[in-house]
Scaffold this motif. Structure first.
Motif, PDB file in Angstrom:
ATOM      1  N   UNK A  49       0.332  -1.080  -0.071  1.00  0.00           N
ATOM      2  CA  UNK A  49      -0.184  -0.390   0.271  1.00  0.00           C
ATOM      3  C   UNK A  49       0.708   1.073  -0.140  1.00  0.00           C
ATOM      4  N   UNK A  50       1.822   1.150  -0.018  1.00  0.00           N
ATOM      5  CA  UNK A  50       3.259   2.389  -0.078  1.00  0.00           C
ATOM      6  C   UNK A  50       2.421   2.722  -1.932  1.00  0.00           C
ATOM      7  N   UNK A  51       2.712   2.219  -2.753  1.00  0.00           N
ATOM      8  CA  UNK A  51       2.940   2.002  -3.879  1.00  0.00           C
ATOM      9  C   UNK A  51       0.932   2.545  -4.584  1.00  0.00           C
ATOM     10  N   UNK A  52       0.703   3.702  -5.087  1.00  0.00           N
ATOM     11  CA  UNK A  52      -0.950   3.503  -5.116  1.00  0.00           C
ATOM     12  C   UNK A  52      -0.488   2.743  -6.495  1.00  0.00           C
ATOM     13  N   UNK A  53       0.140   2.484  -7.974  1.00  0.00           N
ATOM     14  CA  UNK A  53      -0.242   1.618  -8.370  1.00  0.00           C
ATOM     15  C   UNK A  53      -0.633   0.362  -8.232  1.00  0.00           C
TER      16      UNK A  53
ATOM     17  N   UNK B 119      -8.038   1.941  -0.142  1.00  0.00           N
ATOM     18  CA  UNK B 119      -7.926   1.875   1.213  1.00  0.00           C
ATOM     19  C   UNK B 119      -6.095   1.896   1.448  1.00  0.00           C
ATOM     20  N   UNK B 120      -5.793   3.217   1.793  1.00  0.00           N
ATOM     21  CA  UNK B 120      -4.585   3.773   1.634  1.00  0.00           C
ATOM     22  C   UNK B 120      -4.410   4.036   2.914  1.00  0.00           C
ATOM     23  N   UNK B 121      -2.798   3.906   3.250  1.00  0.00           N
ATOM     24  CA  UNK B 121      -2.469   3.127   5.143  1.00  0.00           C
ATOM     25  C   UNK B 121      -2.601   3.849   5.674  1.00  0.00           C
ATOM     26  N   UNK B 122      -3.179   3.886   7.135  1.00  0.00           N
ATOM     27  CA  UNK B 122      -3.781   5.383   7.655  1.00  0.00           C
ATOM     28  C   UNK B 122      -2.600   5.936   8.644  1.00  0.00           C
TER      29      UNK B 122
ATOM     30  N   UNK C 154      -0.147  12.555   0.900  1.00  0.00           N
ATOM     31  CA  UNK C 154      -0.899  13.041   0.149  1.00  0.00           C
ATOM     32  C   UNK C 154      -1.610  12.705  -1.895  1.00  0.00           C
ATOM     33  N   UNK C 155      -0.292  13.425  -1.855  1.00  0.00           N
ATOM     34  CA  UNK C 155      -0.372  13.076  -3.446  1.00  0.00           C
ATOM     35  C   UNK C 155      -0.215  11.483  -4.101  1.00  0.00           C
ATOM     36  N   UNK C 156      -0.157  10.817  -3.024  1.00  0.00           N
ATOM     37  CA  UNK C 156       0.144   9.303  -3.812  1.00  0.00           C
ATOM     38  C   UNK C 156      -1.035   8.402  -3.108  1.00  0.00           C
ATOM     39  N   UNK C 157      -2.098   9.100  -2.648  1.00  0.00           N
ATOM     40  CA  UNK C 157      -3.626   8.230  -2.485  1.00  0.00           C
ATOM     41  C   UNK C 157      -4.496   8.984  -3.560  1.00  0.00           C
ATOM     42  N   UNK C 158      -4.320  10.328  -3.223  1.00  0.00           N
ATOM     43  CA  UNK C 158      -4.711  11.124  -5.317  1.00  0.00           C
ATOM     44  C   UNK C 158      -4.104   9.976  -6.227  1.00  0.00           C
ATOM     45  N   UNK C 159      -3.300   9.803  -6.135  1.00  0.00           N
ATOM     46  CA  UNK C 159      -2.566   8.720  -7.784  1.00  0.00           C
ATOM     47  C   UNK C 159      -3.360   7.078  -7.804  1.00  0.00           C
ATOM     48  N   UNK C 160      -3.608   7.442  -6.368  1.00  0.00           N
ATOM     49  CA  UNK C 160      -4.700   5.366  -6.010  1.00  0.00           C
ATOM     50  C   UNK C 160      -6.006   6.197  -6.374  1.00  0.00           C
ATOM     51  N   UNK C 161      -6.405   7.257  -6.283  1.00  0.00           N
ATOM     52  CA  UNK C 161      -8.234   7.556  -6.930  1.00  0.00           C
ATOM     53  C   UNK C 161      -7.713   7.607  -8.168  1.00  0.00           C
ATOM     54  N   UNK C 162      -6.592   8.192  -8.882  1.00  0.00           N
ATOM     55  CA  UNK C 162      -6.483   8.246 -10.147  1.00  0.00           C
ATOM     56  C   UNK C 162      -6.507   6.495 -10.997  1.00  0.00           C
ATOM     57  N   UNK C 163      -5.544   5.926 -10.755  1.00  0.00           N
ATOM     58  CA  UNK C 163      -5.436   4.881 -11.014  1.00  0.00           C
ATOM     59  C   UNK C 163      -6.769   3.714 -11.209  1.00  0.00           C
ATOM     60  N   UNK C 164      -7.642   3.685 -10.247  1.00  0.00           N
ATOM     61  CA  UNK C 164      -8.530   2.883  -9.687  1.00  0.00           C
ATOM     62  C   UNK C 164      -9.998   3.669 -10.711  1.00  0.00           C
ATOM     63  N   UNK C 165      -9.825   5.267 -11.432  1.00  0.00           N
ATOM     64  CA  UNK C 165     -10.756   5.387 -12.130  1.00  0.00           C
ATOM     65  C   UNK C 165     -10.091   5.396 -13.299  1.00  0.00           C
ATOM     66  N   UNK C 166      -9.338   5.452 -13.921  1.00  0.00           N
ATOM     67  CA  UNK C 166      -8.688   4.633 -15.289  1.00  0.00           C
ATOM     68  C   UNK C 166      -9.378   2.620 -15.309  1.00  0.00           C
ATOM     69  N   UNK C 167      -9.111   2.635 -14.064  1.00  0.00           N
ATOM     70  CA  UNK C 167      -9.378   0.601 -14.671  1.00  0.00           C
ATOM     71  C   UNK C 167     -10.973   1.240 -14.432  1.00  0.00           C
ATOM     72  N   UNK C 168     -11.546   1.228 -13.317  1.00  0.00           N
ATOM     73  CA  UNK C 168     -13.377   0.916 -13.154  1.00  0.00           C
ATOM     74  C   UNK C 168     -13.432   1.748 -13.325  1.00  0.00           C
ATOM     75  N   UNK C 169     -14.340   2.904 -12.929  1.00  0.00           N
ATOM     76  CA  UNK C 169     -14.304   4.351 -13.349  1.00  0.00           C
ATOM     77  C   UNK C 169     -15.409   3.620 -14.450  1.00  0.00           C
ATOM     78  N   UNK C 170     -16.962   4.269 -13.505  1.00  0.00           N
ATOM     79  CA  UNK C 170     -18.089   3.794 -14.610  1.00  0.00           C
ATOM     80  C   UNK C 170     -19.225   2.448 -14.441  1.00  0.00           C
ATOM     81  N   UNK C 171     -17.706   1.449 -13.901  1.00  0.00           N
ATOM     82  CA  UNK C 171     -18.256  -0.024 -13.746  1.00  0.00           C
ATOM     83  C   UNK C 171     -18.310  -0.117 -12.262  1.00  0.00           C
ATOM     84  N   UNK C 172     -17.962   0.212 -11.000  1.00  0.00           N
ATOM     85  CA  UNK C 172     -18.081  -0.071  -9.564  1.00  0.00           C
ATOM     86  C   UNK C 172     -17.771   1.408  -9.243  1.00  0.00           C
ATOM     87  N   UNK C 173     -18.312   1.339  -8.369  1.00  0.00           N
ATOM     88  CA  UNK C 173     -18.634   3.175  -7.421  1.00  0.00           C
ATOM     89  C   UNK C 173     -17.308   2.761  -7.132  1.00  0.00           C
ATOM     90  N   UNK C 174     -16.573   3.556  -6.395  1.00  0.00           N
ATOM     91  CA  UNK C 174     -15.115   3.471  -5.491  1.00  0.00           C
ATOM     92  C   UNK C 174     -15.945   5.258  -4.728  1.00  0.00           C
TER      93      UNK C 174
END
Length: 343
Positions: free
Chosen positions: A31-35, A56-59, A106-126
């Motif tokens: 979970x240190x690597x957002x991708x 699930x970013x680290x707490x 903070x920027x890494x967790x933004x990248x996490x959201x961006x990666x997920x959005x590209x992969x499942x946006x419109x398919x699975x709510x996140x």
């Protein structure tokens, strides 16, 4: 129904083809690597056909950029810990500055959201995980926060404003990244830590500023109330449309909560071990060592307790990372009508 339709129907107390479900865990080995984290969460969601993703970013992502030193282990079930607090003196509160959302952890967790959005946006709510400003302050300072609140409330309030503005920066960037909502976690709305009056001073105003920065922009907005002796009714009045807490081992139960709020309830799956009256563990979490039948009965009991309406099944908090596949499949299978074997 697709996943978006199912979640929206549950949020609005409408009929669903089956009760939606998602189970989440920390993935502390990557979970240190957002991708890597994004790919792991997407793979898990698709494997078990869960209905939404709680990122699930680290707490401790919310404190490192303010100087907290974090020890990483990158091992399963061994999350990072604070090695050195970010706040070590009363003066340190006054040194906090508002941070942008695009740098550091903070920027890494933004990248996490961006990666997920590209992969499942419109398919699975996140939904992105964020913490209440007071929770961030406690992660930064540890329990000295409670003393500082009493001895110098003005400087703590000043710091809470800074944390609030930083959180809002992060929220806005995540909305732009395509998240469908937020999992707003408060770990301080508990009478084990504060009185309700104290929380109304140091918690509520800042919580509301954060939530009101996104609740008209996103459709799936959860408030998670962490811990025991929680201020359920106080948080239940927040402008969110879904509530999550440890309903299987603290009060209120799902059935009790249904009498106290008209919000959608997220819960029903016990994530914690079982203890006796002397606080001695008598068995692990049902998801760790329960049988398929036990898990099926457990899920059915939750569904029946609220007649399957306004309910999304999930844990009261993170489940153990060592949860066996059979338990995840059993929980997922249990949402189908007639899939339970009662004995």
């Amino acid at each position: 129904m697709n996943k978006y339709e199912r979640i929206k129907a549950a949020l609005n107390f409408e009929e669903v083809d089956r009760v939606p479900i998602s189970l989440w865990m920390h993935l502390s080995e990557n979970d240190i690597n957002p991708k890597s984290l994004a790919e792991s969460q997407i793979e898990q969601t698709r494997k078990y056909d869960f209905d939404f993703i709680k990122l699930m970013p680290f707490g401790l992502y919310c404190v490192e950029d303010w100087g907290a030193q974090v020890q990483y282990y990158s091992k399963s079930n061994q999350p990072p810990i604070v090695k050195k607090p970010g706040i070590e003196s009363i003066e340190d509160w006054g040194k906090l500055k508002v941070l942008p959302a695009i740098y550091g952890t903070y920027g890494k967790q933004l990248q996490l959201a961006e990666h997920v959005s590209r992969k499942v946006g419109g398919e699975t709510p996140f939904v992105q995980t964020i913490f209440s400003p007071l929770t961030v302050a406690r992660k930064l300072a540890g329990d000295r926060l409670l003393l500082d609140m009493k001895e110098n409330p003005a400087i703590v309030k000043q710091a809470l404003e800074v944390i609030t503005e930083t959180t809002i920066n992060f929220v806005k960037a995540n909305v732009n990244a395509g998240v469908d909502g937020f999992f707003f976690a408060t770990q301080c709305a508990s009478e084990e830590l504060l009185t309700e009056e104290e929380y109304k001073i140091f918690g509520v105003p800042y919580d509301l500023k954060v939530i009101e920065s996104y609740n008209k922009e996103t459709f799936f907005n959860i408030a998670h109330i962490h811990g025991d002796k929680i201020m359920f009714d106080l948080v239940a009045n927040y402008p969110v449309n879904c509530l999550n807490w440890h309903d299987r081992w603290i009060s209120p139960s799902l059935a009790e909560a249904r009498k106290r709020t008209d919000k959608c309830l997220l819960g029903g799956v016990r994530e914690a071990p079982y203890f006796d009256g002397n606080n001695k563990k008598i068995r692990d979490s049902l998801l760790i060592d329960g049988t398929v039948v036990e898990i099926g009965n457990h899920v059915k009991e939750s569904i029946d307790s609220v007649d399957g309406k306004g309910l999304i099944l999930g844990p009261g908090c993170v489940i153990d990372q060592q949860t066996p596949e059979r338990s995840l499949y059993a929980a997922r299978r249990s949402v189908y009508t007639g899939a339970h074997t009662l004995v």
